[in-house]
Scaffold this motif. Structure first.
Motif, PDB file in Angstrom:
ATOM      1  N   CYS A  49     -66.488  67.108  66.226  1.00  0.00           N
ATOM      2  CA  CYS A  49     -66.841  66.410  67.471  1.00  0.00           C
ATOM      3  C   CYS A  49     -65.587  65.771  68.072  1.00  0.00           C
ATOM      4  O   CYS A  49     -64.818  65.108  67.372  1.00  0.00           O
TER       5      CYS A  49
ATOM      6  N   CYS B 262     -71.038  65.739  69.603  1.00  0.00           N
ATOM      7  CA  CYS B 262     -72.320  65.709  68.886  1.00  0.00           C
ATOM      8  C   CYS B 262     -73.370  64.891  69.657  1.00  0.00           C
ATOM      9  O   CYS B 262     -73.040  64.147  70.573  1.00  0.00           O
TER      10      CYS B 262
ATOM     11  N   CYS C  93     -66.168  61.537  67.766  1.00  0.00           N
ATOM     12  CA  CYS C  93     -66.209  60.827  66.480  1.00  0.00           C
ATOM     13  C   CYS C  93     -65.481  61.574  65.364  1.00  0.00           C
ATOM     14  O   CYS C  93     -65.223  61.015  64.302  1.00  0.00           O
TER      15      CYS C  93
ATOM     16  N   CYS D  19     -72.847  61.013  69.728  1.00  0.00           N
ATOM     17  CA  CYS D  19     -71.848  60.547  70.692  1.00  0.00           C
ATOM     18  C   CYS D  19     -72.362  60.728  72.120  1.00  0.00           C
ATOM     19  O   CYS D  19     -72.053  59.920  72.991  1.00  0.00           O
TER      20      CYS D  19
END
Ligand SMILES: [Zn+2]
Length: 246
Positions: A161, A184, A164, A187
């Motif tokens: 991702c 993702c 993150c 997020c």
């Protein structure tokens, strides 16, 4: 001729210039994108003119000029006639060429990009006319675009991702068009206001197709089996990603 150089080159664009001349954009194998003057191309007897149409591979001789360099000679190597006689072939070749021309700066040599563009035109040129429908054209174009991005340093992040850094797991994921990569669901739900236009949902199959394109050479000999819906999703992703690069 003194100071002259030779290289393989693809003709990207040709414009009229002054009364008898043309300004021609080439993507050359040795020197990258060059804009050269071609003298006398609008005179009736010009032998040069026919080889300076867009979508032609030429053996080019470049002569240094006082202001702009000019075309000494251009000997046609491949005219991609099969592609030019097919409406879809012509459309996708033109689309690829226009984006390529927009995204590539002058005088930056990259033989990998040269061969990518040549390969793209070759693939379009060797498709059977009845097989080169819109879906196949879109698929080849998307493949070409993501290979281009990878070579020029814009390879999208597809394993972790972007926000993150956690590994992307199948399920609900998004593609960030601006920053180029997957995001993702976690997020996405915590995204700051105003970041909606750059995020696109992406299906698990589209993630797989994207990874395949990035990890393989532009080549359709393995007969990719991709359904219409997925091709459409990939086409939207490709254009969205392109639009954020200009
Ligand atoms: Zn995340």
């Amino acid at each position: 001729m003194e100071g002259s150089k030779r290289t393989l080159a693809l003709v990207l664009k040709r414009q009229d210039y002054r009364e008898y001349d043309s300004l021609v954009s080439f993507y050359t194998k040795e020197y990258g994108k060059l804009s050269l003057m071609a003298r006398g191309t609008k005179k009736l007897k010009s032998k040069l003119a026919g080889h300076l149409e867009p979508l032609t591979l030429v053996d080019l001789m470049i002569i240094p000029g006082k202001g702009r360099d000019y075309v000494g000679s251009a000997i046609g190597q491949e005219a991609f006639l099969n592609l030019k006689s097919d409406l879809n072939g012509l459309y996708y070749a033109g689309l690829g060429l226009r984006w390529f021309n927009r995204l590539v700066g002058e005088n930056e040599a990259d033989s990998e990009l040269f061969y990518l563009l040549l390969n793209y035109l070759d693939i379009l040129n060797t498709q059977e006319s009845e097989e080169l429908n819109k879906e196949l054209g879109e698929l080849i174009f998307s493949f070409f675009v993501f290979k281009f991005m990878a070579i020029t340093g814009y390879r999208p992040a597809t394993s972790d991702c972007l926000s993150c850094g956690h590994k992307i797991i199948p399920g609900k994921n998004y593609f960030n068009l601006k920053n180029g990569g997957l995001v993702c669901a976690d997020c996405f739900s915590k995204r700051p206001l105003g970041e909606n236009t750059e995020l696109l949902t992406i299906s698990d199959n589209c993630v797989k197709l994207l990874r395949f394109m990035l990890d393989n050479n532009l080549d359709l000999s393995q007969k990719l089996k991709v359904d219409k819906k997925l091709i459409k999703e990939m086409a939207v992703l490709t254009r969205g990603f392109l639009n954020f690069r200009t």
